[in-house]
Design an enzyme around this catalytic site. Structure first.
Site, PDB file in Angstrom:
ATOM      1  N   ASP A 145      -2.335  83.554 186.620  1.00 27.08           N
ATOM      2  CA  ASP A 145      -1.083  84.318 186.614  1.00 27.08           C
ATOM      3  C   ASP A 145       0.010  83.435 187.193  1.00 27.08           C
ATOM      4  OD1 ASP A 145      -0.740  84.925 189.748  1.00 27.08           O
ATOM      5  OD2 ASP A 145      -2.848  85.025 189.204  1.00 27.08           O
ATOM      6  N   ASP A 147       2.523  83.214 190.215  1.00 22.12           N
ATOM      7  CA  ASP A 147       2.555  83.830 191.537  1.00 22.12           C
ATOM      8  C   ASP A 147       3.751  84.794 191.592  1.00 22.12           C
ATOM      9  OD1 ASP A 147       1.129  83.842 194.009  1.00 22.12           O
ATOM     10  OD2 ASP A 147       2.815  82.821 194.961  1.00 22.12           O
TER      11      ASP A 147
END
Ligand SMILES: [Zn+2]
Length: 226
Positions: A145, A147
């Site tokens: 992902d 952050d």
């Protein structure tokens, strides 16, 4: 995670090459979820982990300027590129945070300003312990992902994260299969100096190291102090 016990066990078994597969958050727009990074630098933001084997009787200061084995990192990079269908980033700084909570936005933005590239919770202390045990150690970092710094219109769903995780695990397995066939049989012939990492790092004169410490650390430093 008992990093010290794990690295000690690997050393006891005669293991020489240690590859860590690490899920990370991306701190860069160009490192997208599902991309792979073979980092070349580490920044330590952990605070309550035991990060050395040596607890007394002997003082050891290992060089850690280059925290990853260059030989193993090159093999990982080459193998990752051979997959052909995954974007791979050569080099980058992995900031290892304490966790278990994720970063605040302020922290995430500071790491970006400091030119860190990816963030995770697992590379330390194992990288330091591997160096102290003279093992070759490198990381395949899989971005799951962006952050929390990243403002996206796309809502992060559990399905998305799980999907990225499974794709990363699959890619990591494919790399491990390739790299296992490339590992050199003989570390002596390699460019890295991991197997001699403790040479000239033991500050205590052998005569002054207590017998108890000699026995306790024999697996690691025995050949340097006998
Ligand atoms: Zn090495």
């Amino acid at each position: 995670m008992p990093s010290r016990a794990n690295i000690w066990a690997l050393k006891s078994l005669g293991v020489e090459w240690v590859i860590s597969v690490s899920a990370v958050g991306s701190l860069r727009e160009n490192i997208a979820p599902r991309d792979l990074v073979i980092p070349d630098q580490l920044f330590d933001r952990t605070k309550s982990r035991v990060n050395s084997f040596y607890e007394g009787g002997v003082v050891v200061h290992c060089s850690f300027a280059e925290p990853f084995c260059p030989t193993l990192s090159s093999l990982l990079l080459e193998s990752a590129r051979e997959l052909g269908d995954v974007k791979v980033h050569q080099g980058g700084t992995y900031v290892c945070m304490e966790g278990p909570l994720f970063s605040t936005k302020a922290e995430s933005n500071v790491y970006r300003k400091l030119e860190m590239d990816i963030i995770g919770m697992t590379a330390l202390p194992e990288a330091k312990l591997a160096r102290e045990a003279e093992l070759c150690y490198a990381i395949i970092a899989c971005a799951t992902d962006y952050d929390c710094w990243y403002e996206s219109e796309e809502t992060v769903s559990v399905d998305m994260v799980i999907g990225n995780l499974s794709a990363n695990i699959e890619n990591a397995k494919r790399i491990l299969q390739k790299v296992a066939q490339k590992l050199p049989a003989d570390r002596h012939a390699q460019e890295c100096t991991c197997e001699h990492a403790l040479a000239s790092t033991i500050m205590t004169a052998p005569a002054l190291i207590p017998a108890e410490a000699k026995e306790k650390y024999n697996l690691l430093i025995g050949r340097y102090i006998s």
